[in-house]
Design a protein around this motif. Structure first.
Motif, PDB file in Angstrom:
ATOM      1  N   LEU A 175       0.833  -1.202   0.000  1.00 30.80           N
ATOM      2  CA  LEU A 175       0.000   0.000   0.000  1.00 30.80           C
ATOM      3  C   LEU A 175       0.868   1.252   0.000  1.00 30.80           C
ATOM      4  O   LEU A 175       0.583   2.213  -0.729  1.00 30.80           O
ATOM      5  N   GLN A 176       1.926   1.225   0.806  1.00 28.12           N
ATOM      6  CA  GLN A 176       2.794   2.390   0.911  1.00 28.12           C
ATOM      7  C   GLN A 176       3.553   2.649  -0.388  1.00 28.12           C
ATOM      8  O   GLN A 176       3.688   3.792  -0.845  1.00 28.12           O
ATOM      9  N   CYS A 188     -11.537  15.201  -1.817  1.00 32.94           N
ATOM     10  CA  CYS A 188     -11.172  16.567  -1.404  1.00 32.94           C
ATOM     11  C   CYS A 188      -9.767  16.942  -1.892  1.00 32.94           C
ATOM     12  O   CYS A 188      -8.906  17.347  -1.089  1.00 32.94           O
ATOM     13  N   ASN A 189      -9.543  16.763  -3.165  1.00 26.69           N
ATOM     14  CA  ASN A 189      -8.263  17.121  -3.784  1.00 26.69           C
ATOM     15  C   ASN A 189      -7.088  16.252  -3.322  1.00 26.69           C
ATOM     16  O   ASN A 189      -5.930  16.569  -3.586  1.00 26.69           O
ATOM     17  N   GLU A 190      -7.375  15.162  -2.604  1.00 23.48           N
ATOM     18  CA  GLU A 190      -6.329  14.200  -2.240  1.00 23.48           C
ATOM     19  C   GLU A 190      -6.578  12.904  -2.994  1.00 23.48           C
ATOM     20  O   GLU A 190      -7.730  12.535  -3.272  1.00 23.48           O
ATOM     21  N   SER A 191      -5.498  12.208  -3.332  1.00 19.88           N
ATOM     22  CA  SER A 191      -5.625  10.948  -4.078  1.00 19.88           C
ATOM     23  C   SER A 191      -5.017   9.803  -3.273  1.00 19.88           C
ATOM     24  O   SER A 191      -4.038   9.975  -2.546  1.00 19.88           O
ATOM     25  N   PHE A 192      -5.631   8.633  -3.431  1.00 15.76           N
ATOM     26  CA  PHE A 192      -5.176   7.429  -2.740  1.00 15.76           C
ATOM     27  C   PHE A 192      -5.147   6.287  -3.755  1.00 15.76           C
ATOM     28  O   PHE A 192      -6.182   5.958  -4.344  1.00 15.76           O
ATOM     29  N   ARG A 193      -3.979   5.697  -3.939  1.00 12.69           N
ATOM     30  CA  ARG A 193      -3.854   4.574  -4.873  1.00 12.69           C
ATOM     31  C   ARG A 193      -3.948   3.269  -4.113  1.00 12.69           C
ATOM     32  O   ARG A 193      -3.398   3.122  -3.009  1.00 12.69           O
ATOM     33  N   ALA A 194      -4.633   2.290  -4.705  1.00 10.39           N
ATOM     34  CA  ALA A 194      -4.849   1.009  -4.021  1.00 10.39           C
ATOM     35  C   ALA A 194      -5.006  -0.112  -5.049  1.00 10.39           C
ATOM     36  O   ALA A 194      -4.801   0.085  -6.249  1.00 10.39           O
ATOM     37  N   HIS A 195      -5.395  -1.295  -4.544  1.00  9.21           N
ATOM     38  CA  HIS A 195      -5.514  -2.490  -5.385  1.00  9.21           C
ATOM     39  C   HIS A 195      -6.933  -3.032  -5.270  1.00  9.21           C
ATOM     40  O   HIS A 195      -7.398  -3.349  -4.157  1.00  9.21           O
ATOM     41  N   LYS A 196      -7.613  -3.141  -6.394  1.00  8.91           N
ATOM     42  CA  LYS A 196      -9.019  -3.547  -6.397  1.00  8.91           C
ATOM     43  C   LYS A 196      -9.237  -4.907  -5.732  1.00  8.91           C
ATOM     44  O   LYS A 196     -10.194  -5.091  -4.979  1.00  8.91           O
ATOM     45  N   SER A 197      -8.366  -5.861  -6.024  1.00  8.84           N
ATOM     46  CA  SER A 197      -8.568  -7.218  -5.501  1.00  8.84           C
ATOM     47  C   SER A 197      -8.502  -7.249  -3.983  1.00  8.84           C
ATOM     48  O   SER A 197      -9.316  -7.923  -3.325  1.00  8.84           O
ATOM     49  N   ILE A 198      -7.551  -6.532  -3.393  1.00 13.62           N
ATOM     50  CA  ILE A 198      -7.429  -6.517  -1.930  1.00 13.62           C
ATOM     51  C   ILE A 198      -8.635  -5.830  -1.311  1.00 13.62           C
ATOM     52  O   ILE A 198      -9.212  -6.301  -0.320  1.00 13.62           O
ATOM     53  N   HIS A 237      -5.933   1.711   5.265  1.00 10.45           N
ATOM     54  CA  HIS A 237      -4.820   1.125   6.011  1.00 10.45           C
ATOM     55  C   HIS A 237      -5.293  -0.097   6.803  1.00 10.45           C
ATOM     56  O   HIS A 237      -4.595  -1.126   6.863  1.00 10.45           O
ATOM     57  N   PHE A 238      -6.464  -0.015   7.410  1.00  8.03           N
ATOM     58  CA  PHE A 238      -7.006  -1.153   8.144  1.00  8.03           C
ATOM     59  C   PHE A 238      -7.299  -2.325   7.204  1.00  8.03           C
ATOM     60  O   PHE A 238      -7.052  -3.483   7.548  1.00  8.03           O
ATOM     61  N   ILE A 239      -7.852  -2.036   6.034  1.00  7.04           N
ATOM     62  CA  ILE A 239      -8.155  -3.095   5.074  1.00  7.04           C
ATOM     63  C   ILE A 239      -6.903  -3.876   4.713  1.00  7.04           C
ATOM     64  O   ILE A 239      -6.927  -5.109   4.577  1.00  7.04           O
ATOM     65  N   TYR A 240      -5.769  -3.205   4.599  1.00  4.82           N
ATOM     66  CA  TYR A 240      -4.521  -3.872   4.224  1.00  4.82           C
ATOM     67  C   TYR A 240      -3.819  -4.518   5.425  1.00  4.82           C
ATOM     68  O   TYR A 240      -3.170  -5.557   5.264  1.00  4.82           O
ATOM     69  N   THR A 241      -3.894  -3.911   6.590  1.00  5.82           N
ATOM     70  CA  THR A 241      -3.064  -4.364   7.715  1.00  5.82           C
ATOM     71  C   THR A 241      -3.839  -4.862   8.927  1.00  5.82           C
ATOM     72  O   THR A 241      -3.237  -5.424   9.845  1.00  5.82           O
ATOM     73  N   ASP A 242      -5.151  -4.645   8.981  1.00  4.42           N
ATOM     74  CA  ASP A 242      -5.980  -5.029  10.117  1.00  4.42           C
ATOM     75  C   ASP A 242      -5.567  -4.301  11.394  1.00  4.42           C
ATOM     76  O   ASP A 242      -5.771  -4.803  12.498  1.00  4.42           O
TER      77      ASP A 242
END
Length: 354
Positions: A175-176, A188-198, A237-242
């Motif tokens: 994620l990082q 709100c003008n911020e972007s977050f990149r992630a992975h659909k499958s996770i 972050h919780f979705i990736y790391t619990d």
């Protein structure tokens, strides 16, 4: 070369002297149209009852002219296991040298049921026993050995230390680093990149968005409305790391974050995160937060949190008056007017008890 010696079997053993008195008269025990007769002698070895059968006048194979002294071993008990291993060793004993072997024979076998006999041990022909008889008595030394296998020796294995799971660290690193990300969220003008499958594996809402029939299925950019960026970041972050490091901050910051994060978790069906937030909020209810927390619990179906808020608000007349004077209560009146009826009923019930 030196080497260690290890016993792999054990044995119970019994040695007995059997005397056949009046031996000359036993010639009549020869077989006449049937099995030859025998003289029985019973003993106990390793908890089993055994019978040594002395045949003083038996035939041997095709030799029809000579009679032999022979012995048989028979098991009289039922085996404790499927079978028992045993052997019989015999020798004639000379009257003048009682421990010296002049004629010896042995037989061994597996006994599977009571009454089973094993191979006959032939010692000597009757005509060749001169010198072994004293006062017409023949002495035979018999040794019965019952085999007892020892448990297979086991070398204790050295326990290999296994580290605790670090899957959450690896997923957090992905994620990082944003390596392999295939979706970008805009808030709100911020972007977050992630992975659909996770995301889909952890949230039924994301699963429907990316792998169902919703419009975001093929989109690489998703706009999120009505959510605080910090709350969305904490949820991802919780979705990736619990884990939820944001809920370990100071109490004032914690309450606001827990409220926003609970709403986000409910929106995306991240139930474990929702319960964590509910537990955090229920332990930190104050006069200042009771109204907004109760409104949040009502809006997001948090029944336990709602019950604790109501109990706190009506706990005493002083607390109730203080809560009614807060901005949070004004928010509660505007957003959840129906919950006020429950408050009034609880307050009336508390007054009635008093």
């Amino acid at each position: 070369m030196d080497g260690a010696c290890t016993n792999v079997t054990d044995a119970a053993r019994l040695v007995r002297l059997l005397k056949v008195q009046g031996f000359s008269a036993t010639e009549c025990m020869k077989r006449i149209g049937g099995p030859d007769r025998y003289i029985p002698s019973r003993c106990t070895v390793d908890g089993y009852e055994w019978e040594v059968r002395i045949h003083p006048a038996s035939k041997r194979g095709t030799d029809s002219t000579n009679l032999w002294v022979s012995l048989l071993l028979s098991l009289c008990s039922r085996p404790r296991e499927s079978s028992v291993e045993a052997s019989l060793a015999c020798r004639l004993v000379h009257p003048s040298r009682i421990l010296e072997t002049f004629q010896e024979g042995s037989a061994a076998g597996t006994f599977s049921y009571a009454g089973e006999c094993w191979h006959r041990v032939f010692l000597r022909r009757r005509d060749d026993l001169e010198g072994y008889l004293k006062d017409d008595t023949l002495t035979i030394q018999c040794a019965i050995a019952v085999l007892r296998p020892l448990p297979v020796p086991r070398i204790p294995a050295e326990e290999v230390p296994v580290p605790s799971s670090n899957l959450h660290q690896h997923l957090g690193d992905i994620l990082q680093s944003k390596m392999g990300s295939d979706v970008t969220f805009l808030i709100c003008n911020e972007s977050f990149r992630a992975h659909k499958s996770i995301l889909a594996a952890r949230s039924p809402v994301f699963n429907a968005q990316f792998f169902g029939e919703m419009k975001e299925k093929s989109s690489r950019h998703v706009v999120i409305m009505d959510m605080e960026p910090e709350a969305f970041r904490a949820m991802i972050h919780f979705i990736y790391t619990d884990t939820v490091p944001e809920l370990e901050k100071q109490e004032e910051v914690l309450t606001a974050m827990a409220q926003h994060l609970l709403a986000a978790a409910d929106r995306y069906g991240v139930d474990r995160l929702k319960l964590i937030c509910e537990a955090k909020l229920s332990r930190g209810i104050t006069v200042d937060t009771a109204g907004t927390t109760l409104a949040l619990a009502q809006q997001h179906n948090c029944s336990q949190l709602k019950t604790k808020c109501v109990k706190f608000i009506v706990s005493t007349p002083e607390v109730l008056d203080a809560v009614l004077a807060t901005e949070g209560y004004k928010h509660l009146e505007a957003s959840c007017p129906l919950v006020l009826t429950e408050l009034l009923k609880s307050a009336h019930g508390r007054n009635a008890e008093a």
